[in-house]
Design a protein around this motif. Structure first.
Motif, PDB file in Angstrom:
ATOM      1  N   TYR A 106       0.843  -1.189   0.000  1.00 59.68           N
ATOM      2  CA  TYR A 106       0.000   0.000   0.000  1.00 59.68           C
ATOM      3  C   TYR A 106       0.878   1.238   0.000  1.00 59.68           C
ATOM      4  N   GLU A 107       0.253   2.388  -0.091  1.00 55.13           N
ATOM      5  CA  GLU A 107       0.958   3.663  -0.002  1.00 55.13           C
ATOM      6  C   GLU A 107       0.701   4.241   1.391  1.00 55.13           C
ATOM      7  N   LEU A 145       0.495   6.685   4.634  1.00 53.08           N
ATOM      8  CA  LEU A 145       0.305   8.102   4.930  1.00 53.08           C
ATOM      9  C   LEU A 145       0.881   8.344   6.312  1.00 53.08           C
ATOM     10  N   ASP A 196       7.244   3.181  11.274  1.00 52.07           N
ATOM     11  CA  ASP A 196       6.530   3.681  10.100  1.00 52.07           C
ATOM     12  C   ASP A 196       7.514   4.027   8.986  1.00 52.07           C
ATOM     13  N   ARG A 232       2.957   8.988   1.271  1.00 50.29           N
ATOM     14  CA  ARG A 232       2.568  10.393   1.413  1.00 50.29           C
ATOM     15  C   ARG A 232       2.867  10.844   2.841  1.00 50.29           C
ATOM     16  N   GLN A 278       1.801  13.893   5.628  1.00 48.05           N
ATOM     17  CA  GLN A 278       0.961  15.023   5.985  1.00 48.05           C
ATOM     18  C   GLN A 278       1.772  15.934   6.887  1.00 48.05           C
ATOM     19  N   VAL A 314      -0.303  17.861   2.108  1.00 50.19           N
ATOM     20  CA  VAL A 314       0.146  16.486   1.880  1.00 50.19           C
ATOM     21  C   VAL A 314       1.101  16.466   0.695  1.00 50.19           C
ATOM     22  N   ARG A 368       3.856  13.921  -1.669  1.00 52.36           N
ATOM     23  CA  ARG A 368       4.051  12.523  -2.060  1.00 52.36           C
ATOM     24  C   ARG A 368       5.532  12.246  -2.256  1.00 52.36           C
ATOM     25  N   THR A 421      -4.097   3.667  -0.695  1.00 56.27           N
ATOM     26  CA  THR A 421      -3.405   4.613   0.176  1.00 56.27           C
ATOM     27  C   THR A 421      -4.060   4.684   1.546  1.00 56.27           C
ATOM     28  N   GLY A 422      -3.243   4.834   2.581  1.00 55.61           N
ATOM     29  CA  GLY A 422      -3.752   5.109   3.916  1.00 55.61           C
ATOM     30  C   GLY A 422      -3.880   3.901   4.815  1.00 55.61           C
ATOM     31  N   LYS A 423      -4.428   4.145   6.006  1.00 58.11           N
ATOM     32  CA  LYS A 423      -4.456   3.135   7.060  1.00 58.11           C
ATOM     33  C   LYS A 423      -5.303   1.921   6.693  1.00 58.11           C
ATOM     34  N   GLU A 424      -6.491   2.138   6.153  1.00 57.65           N
ATOM     35  CA  GLU A 424      -7.346   0.995   5.815  1.00 57.65           C
ATOM     36  C   GLU A 424      -6.669   0.097   4.785  1.00 57.65           C
TER      37      GLU A 424
END
Length: 410
Positions: free
Chosen positions: A139-140, A142, A219, A230, A232, A238, A240, A381-384
Motif C-alpha cells: 500500500y501507499e 500516509l 513507520d 505520502r 501530511q 500532503v 508525495r 493509500t492510507g491506514k485501511e
C-alpha cells in the motif's frame, strides 16, 4: 567511468555471480555458496488457457482496470522494443468505449490469449511444476512528517546520495543483462554502500540530504518496504514521496527473523503484529530493523496535472513509471515476467476468505518479489489499505494476458 569499469574487469564472472547478483546475495544469506556457480532458476512455463478456465473472469468488472491498461499502453509504447508487441492492442483500445463493460470484455477476449503461469515446484525432486505461488499485499502509507527536525519529527528520510554508484554489468558481460552493482568509491577502491544500520546510526560519511523527518521509526521502515508514500505536514499539506534508489544491499524480511526467533508465530505474522512487537520492545527495535540491510532513498513527487488521467488514478508511481491504480495493479518479478502486461489474479481475501479474482496490470516491482508465481497486490493509500495489505499472504494463481498471435517469452 572508463577507469571504474576497468576496475571491475579485473574480476572473473563468478565474482559477480557470487557477491553481487541479487539471487546470489539471497543464497549467501541462507547458507553460502560452494564454488562460483549458482543453481538455475526454477523453470517457467506458460500454458494456454480458455477464458472459461480463469475463475471469476466472467464476473469481474474488467472496466475498472481500464485506466490501468491505458497507463500500461502509455509507458510501453514509449519503448521501441516493447512497441513491437503492444502497438496493435494499444491502438485498438483507443476505439473502445470503456463506459460499456461489454465492450471492454470483447476487447480483451478479442486481442489477447490467456496463458497460465506454471513454475518449478521446489518441493518436488522429479521436476514437477506448480500453478500456485505467494500473493502478498502492499500500500501507499500516509505518515505524519515535517521538512525540518524537532522533538517530534527526528527520523530522517533521505534523498539519493551523491556518491551512490551504479554499474550496469551488461557493459562488462552481456550475459548479465539487467544486473547491476551499487556501491561507492573510496580512493580507487569500490566498496559496498552503507547498510541500514550504518545509515540509521548517522554515519558522518553519508552524502545524502534529508528530505523530510517523520515521528516513528517503524513507520519509516515500512515506508522503505512500500517504496513510496505520502506525508501530511503540520500545516495539513500532503506531499508525495517516490522511490529514488536503493543502497544495493539485499532485502531481508524482519518478519521472518521474528518467526525464527519464536517471537511471533508464523500463522500470526502480519505488518500489524510486527508493529505491535516494536511498540512492546522499543529497546530491541533498532537491532531488529538492522536485520534488513536494504535501504531506500526517496524523491519528492510533484502533484499530477488537475483533470489528467494521472490525477484520476491518484496513485504512487510504480516501476513502470506510471501511477498505480488501487486494487488493479500488482508488482511482479520483472526478471521473469513482462512489466506492463495484464495479469489475471486468483487468490483469497485474507479477511473474508472470499475469492479475490480480478484483472490487474503489472506496473511495479519490489525487492521481496522474486519468482514466476509471485505478486504483490496494491491495495491503495492510507491506514485501511495498510491494514488489508498487512494481512495479505495467500497462495494464488496468475494468468498472463498476451497479444494474440504471439507467444510469451519468445
Amino acid at each position: 567511468m572508463k577507469r571504474f569499469l576497468r576496475f571491475f574487469q579485473r574480476f572473473p564472472r563468478c565474482f559477480f555471480q557470487r557477491f553481487f547478483l541479487p539471487l546470489a546475495s539471497v543464497i549467501i544469506l541462507i547458507g553460502g555458496l560452494s564454488g562460483c556457480t549458482t543453481p538455475p532458476a526454477p523453470p517457467l512455463r506458460y500454458q494456454p488457457a480458455a477464458w472459461s478456465a480463469l475463475p471469476g473472469w466472467s464476473q469481474d468488472a474488467l472496466a475498472d482496470a481500464w485506466p490501468a491498461w491505458q497507463m500500461s499502453c502509455r509507458a510501453l509504447l514509449k519503448k521501441e522494443a516493447e512497441r513491437v508487441v503492444w502497438a496493435a492492442p494499444c491502438q485498438a483500445s483507443e476505439a473502445v468505449d470503456s463506459s460499456r463493460p461489454d465492450a471492454v470484455r470483447v476487447f480483451f477476449e478479442s486481442h489477447f490469449q490467456a496463458w497460465q503461469i506454471l513454475a518449478g515446484n521446489t518441493n518436488s525432486a522429479d521436476g514437477a511444476t506448480t500453478d500456485r505461488g505467494l500473493i502478498t499485499g502492499y500500500y501507499e502509507p500516509l505518515l505524519a512528517g515535517n521538512r525540518t527536525p524537532n522533538a517530534r519529527y527526528h527520523f530522517p528520510l533521505y534523498a539519493r546520495p551523491d556518491d551512490l554508484l551504479i554499474v550496469e554489468l551488461a557493459s562488462l558481460y552481456p550475459e548479465l543483462e539487467g544486473k547491476r552493482v551499487r556501491g561507492r568509491l573510496v580512493g580507487n577502491k569500490v566498496v559496498p554502500y552503507f547498510s541500514r544500520a550504518e545509515i540509521d546510526r548517522g554515519n558522518p560519511a553519508l552524502k545524502a540530504a534529508p528530505l523530510f523527518y517523520v515521528d516513528d521509526a517503524t513507520d519509516a521502515f515500512f515506508l522503505h518496504i512500500q517504496g513510496s508514500g505520502r506525508l501530511q505536514l503540520p500545516d495539513g499539506h500532503v506531499v508525495r514521496l517516490g522511490y529514488a534508489d536503493q543502497n544495493g544491499h539485499p532485502y531481508r524480511a524482519i518478519g521472518g527473523v521474528l518467526v525464527q526467533r519464536g517471537d511471533i508465530a508464523r500463522e500470526n505474522l502480519s505488518m500489524q503484529t510486527i508493529k505491535a512487537w516494536g511498540r512492546e520492545h522499543p529497546d530491541a527495535l533498532p537491532a531488529l530493523l538492522d536485520e534488513n540491510p536494504s535501504y531506500v532513498f526517496f524523491r519528492e513527487v510533484p502533484p499530477p496535472e488537475p483533470g489528467s488521467l494521472d490525477a484520476r488514478i491518484d496513485g504512487p508511481i510504480g516501476a513502470l513509471g506510471v501511477p498505480l491504480l488501487a486494487q488493479r495493479t500488482i508488482a511482479i518479478d520483472r526478471n521473469l515476467l513482462p512489466l506492463g502486461a495484464p495479469f489475471f489474479l486468483d487468490a483469497l481475501d485474507p479477511d473474508s476468505r472470499a475469492p479475490l479474482q480480478r484483472l490487474t496490470m503489472a506496473q511495479d516491482t519490489g525487492g521481496a518479489i522474486r519468482g514466476a508465481i509471485r505478486a504483490d497486490f496494491f491495495y491503495g493509500t492510507g491506514k485501511e489499505a495498510g491494514d488489508r495489505a498487512g494481512k495479505m499472504r495467500e497462495m494464488g494463481r496468475l494468468w498472463l494476458l498476451w497479444p494474440k498471435g504471439r507467444e510469451p517469452g519468445k
